[in-house]
Design an enzyme around this catalytic site. Structure first.
Site, PDB file in Angstrom:
ATOM      1  N   SER A  28       0.813  -1.210   0.000  1.00  0.00           N
ATOM      2  CA  SER A  28       0.000   0.000   0.000  1.00  0.00           C
ATOM      3  C   SER A  28       0.855   1.272   0.000  1.00  0.00           C
ATOM      4  CB  SER A  28      -0.957  -0.040   1.197  1.00  0.00           C
ATOM      5  OG  SER A  28      -1.961   0.934   1.073  1.00  0.00           O
ATOM      6  N   ASP A  56      10.127   5.878 -10.041  1.00  0.00           N
ATOM      7  CA  ASP A  56       9.714   6.610 -11.230  1.00  0.00           C
ATOM      8  C   ASP A  56      10.498   7.908 -11.406  1.00  0.00           C
ATOM      9  OD1 ASP A  56       7.898   4.646 -11.796  1.00  0.00           O
ATOM     10  OD2 ASP A  56       6.152   5.722 -11.018  1.00  0.00           O
ATOM     11  N   LYS A  67      -0.693  -4.305  -3.366  1.00  0.00           N
ATOM     12  CA  LYS A  67      -1.965  -3.692  -2.973  1.00  0.00           C
ATOM     13  C   LYS A  67      -2.029  -2.279  -3.554  1.00  0.00           C
ATOM     14  CE  LYS A  67      -4.662  -2.156   1.023  1.00  0.00           C
ATOM     15  NZ  LYS A  67      -4.637  -0.717   0.640  1.00  0.00           N
TER      16      LYS A  67
END
Length: 722
Positions: free
Chosen positions: A460, A471, A485
């Site tokens: 999560s 990224d 998740k």
């Protein structure tokens, strides 16, 4: 289906339940179930109608939760339940939960029968020369067809428990006593279930039938959730454990009332609890530990009295009475913390700062009150970063292993410490609307080398942070693929919706959106794939998003508009080469890989031999490997002149099975083992520190290896609404 038809069809089920004190639903539970259904069918990200199809899913999950290894129910029980398979939706809609409670009561009865039979088996001897095996994972097996069949399963289970203790060197008397106490304790726990427990299990079956991360939380569970998120509670500051029907003090929180009193110590047993200076004392022997905790917690500055029996005293010894004033307890041990690992780099040593974040916590209530010092994971990490700067650390590793998530706000704020302002994640709601959540910090406070360590237990909010760092090219992500998740939950207070004056309905933790990386992908199902991968330790068939049969699929949307900090494309192969070369020469890492292969082979079998000679051969082979490792350690010590106790401990990744469960050894032995595990070498962490050390060295020697990337294009309009 009307209510009368439902009850008539299941009249036989009531007759089958023989529990001494059958559990029954309370009116407020039926009301809470109905209110939950109204919310879930209208506002869930994956809103599904409460109909016969959903009833079947609830039915199957309810039975799986009660009897996951199919050790208690018979096929005839399941057949008898079949009338309820398509009618649990009616039970919820009509606020009549007698049927699911009758199923729970029958479960308690069957558990009592099976455990009673297990205790009877202890009176006989077992033949360990036979070539038979025990299948310890039975979740995919059919329900036992007869009483004889389920008894044979339990015979093998008891025989397996006995053999484990026998192989550990225990005699028959010890084994009989230990196993009888084990089965009796299990039965006692089953008998202590309350109406709230049965309702919790049933509602969880409904919630998770929609999607894995939707949960119902009873008022008690809601309080525990709030404590976990805020890292604080009001109580006496004692960690309690249930041992032999006694609530035992397992640890004392530094600075809490219990520790400051100096009158309580680890191992003491609580006998009774009283409220206020003169309230009656409630005998708590035999109580569940969570019920005892409920008595001890209370309002700040109020008094609680405890009758205490010393850990080394007999049951008839004199108790002592202790009065404590409740206070706010900060659970600092679960907060972010720092350490420094010295990584050798040629002839020099590089200090690598490590910040461990167990969860993304935030004291929401304190923040709402305007408390400027509210507890916050991101704030704590920012403080630790500044402290590490003062320690002259220029390389940092964020350890997110087994961090199951928490506050999204905290994940965003934590990202900003390393990226500054900019998008962190994207959220898509049930209508297909996409919004970008951005960090608002004007600039990063840490510009040094960065690594993030994750494992299968990182989920999560942990995945949001790790994905954003990846990224942006801000740092190297290391470890095994994360949980997967990729959904967003909100907590709905049912009592507030119903305008109840006192808590009685509980809360719903409900999925309302799916989050996506700023590159447009999602962490859902696949998780974050590390740049430098470690071997997978977890059983991915049993743990992780991919283990759920109704998980949301992986998907992709358009990328957000963001500027990567660096392009690590040229750097990563060099780091991978250094990592591979180093672990090939690292004995501890190679021992770890060897043990992991053994664990994976055993998982694939899903069963254990009950032949003593065969099991002893397996045990002797493991012992021989450990002795070989110890010999290697002694040889290393001879060369270096000093034994490496941490390495020796690390080389016992798969210790020999002692056959004992938690609470069956002495408390001092358990605490000693926990201490040894904490002090043992953390192979994963050390290698991750070396990797970020390599990253820092390579950046210093060749800055162009991590050149700034081109900006990612702004997103085109989001995909069509669903």
């Amino acid at each position: 289906m009307n209510k009368q038809l439902l009850l008539t069809a299941l009249v036989g089920l009531s007759a089958a339940v023989q529990a001494a004190v059958p559990l029954a639903p309370a009116p407020q539970q039926a009301q809470a179930a109905n209110l939950s259904a109204q919310i879930l069918t209208r506002h869930h990200y994956r809103a599904l109608p409460l109909d016969d199809a959903m009833s079947q899913k609830i039915f199957d999950r309810y039975l799986k939760t009660l009897d996951p290894e199919r050790l208690f129910f018979l096929q005839s029980d399941i057949t008898q339940f079949s009338a309820a398979r398509t009618r649990l939706d009616d039970a919820i809609a009509q606020e009549d939960l007698r049927v699911p409670f009758e199923i729970f009561n029958l479960y308690q009865q069957r558990a009592a029968e099976r455990l009673g039979y297990a205790r009877e088996l202890l009176k006989q001897d077992f033949d360990f020369t036979q070539n038979e095996s025990y299948q310890y994972q039975r979740d995919k097996e059919p329900w036992p067809a007869s009483l004889d069949e389920v008894r044979d399963v339990w015979r093998k289970r008891v025989k397996s428990d006995w053999l484990r203790l026998k192989l550990a060197g225990k005699d028959d008397k010890f084994i009989r006593t230990t196993l009888d106490k084990r089965y009796a304790s299990t039965l006692a726990r089953v008998e202590k279930y309350k109406s709230e427990d049965a309702f919790q299990v049933f509602m969880d079956a409904y919630a998770t039938a929609i999607e894995p991360h939707t949960d119902y939380m009873s008022p008690t569970a809601s309080a525990d959730f709030d404590i976990a998120m805020s890292l604080s509670l009001v109580g006496i500051g004692a960690v309690l454990q249930e041992r032999d029907e006694y609530t035992t003090i397992r640890d004392l929180v530094p600075g809490g009332p219990a520790a400051l009193s100096t009158r309580l110590k680890v191992g003491d047993r609580l006998i009774a609890v009283g409220q206020g200076a003169e309230g009656p004392m409630t005998d708590i022997v035999g109580w569940r530990v969570n019920d005892v905790v409920g008595l001890i917690r209370g309002a700040k500055d109020t008094t609680v009295r405890l009758d205490v029996l010393s850990g080394d005293a007999g049951p008839d010894a004199k108790t002592r009475r202790i009065s404590l004033v409740r206070d706010k307890i900060n659970l600092e041990r679960q907060a972010a913390k720092k350490s420094i690992i010295q990584v050798k780099e040629g002839g020099a040593t590089r200090p690598v700062g490590v910040i461990t974040v167990p969860m993304f916590y935030q004291d929401i209530e304190a923040r709402r009150r305007g408390d400027k010092e509210f507890k916050s994971a991101a704030r704590d990490v920012a403080r630790l970063v500044e402290e590490l700067k003062k320690d002259k650390v220029d390389t940092l590793l964020i350890d997110l292993r087994n961090n199951g998530g928490g506050s999204l706000d905290e994940a965003i704020e934590l990202t900003s410490i390393f990226t500054g302002a900019g998008p962190v994640l994207q959220e898509r709601d049930s209508r297909g609307n996409v919004k970008v959540d951005s960090a608002k910090a004007p600039r990063a406070t840490w510009n040094g080398t960065l690594g993030v360590l994750i494992n299968r237990g990182s989920a999560s909010a942990s995945e949001i942070f790790a994905a954003a760092i990846q990224d942006y090219g801000r740092g190297v992500v290391i470890g095994e693929p994360s949980f997967g998740k990729g959904t967003v939950q909100t907590v709905i207070n049912l009592d507030q919706m119903a305008r109840n004056e006192k808590p009685q309905f509980g809360e719903l933790k409900m999925t309302i959106a799916q989050f996506f990386r700023i590159n447009g992908g999602t962490t859902q199902l696949r998780g974050v794939v590390p740049d430098i991968r470690f071997p997978t330790v977890s059983d991915t068939d049993q743990f992780g998003e991919s283990s759920y049969d109704n998980a949301l699929p992986w998907t992709q949307i358009k990328a957000a508009n963001f500027m990567p900090s660096n392009d690590l494309t040229r750097l990563l192969p060099l780091l991978e080469d250094r990592h591979a070369s180093r672990i090939a020469k690292d004995k501890d890492f190679q021992y770890l890989l060897e043990d992991l292969r053994e664990v994976q082979q055993q998982r694939a079998k899903r069963q254990l031999s009950l032949n003593e000679a065969e099991r002893r051969r397996e045990r002797d082979q493991r012992e021989a490997r450990l002795k070989q490792r110890e010999a290697g350690n002694e040889a290393d010590a001879a060369k270096g002149g000093k034994p490496n106790k941490q390495a020796a401990a690390a080389r016992k990744i798969v210790p020999q099975d002692a056959g004992l469960q938690a609470g069956e050894r002495s408390l001092s032995e358990e605490l000693a083992e926990e201490k040894a595990q904490k002090e043992a070498k953390d192979i994963w962490l050390d290698e991750a520190a070396r990797i970020v050390g390599d990253e820092a060295a390579l950046r210093k020697s060749e800055p162009r290896l991590a050149a700034r990337s081109s900006p990612v294009p702004a997103p085109v309009p989001a995909e069509p609404r669903r």
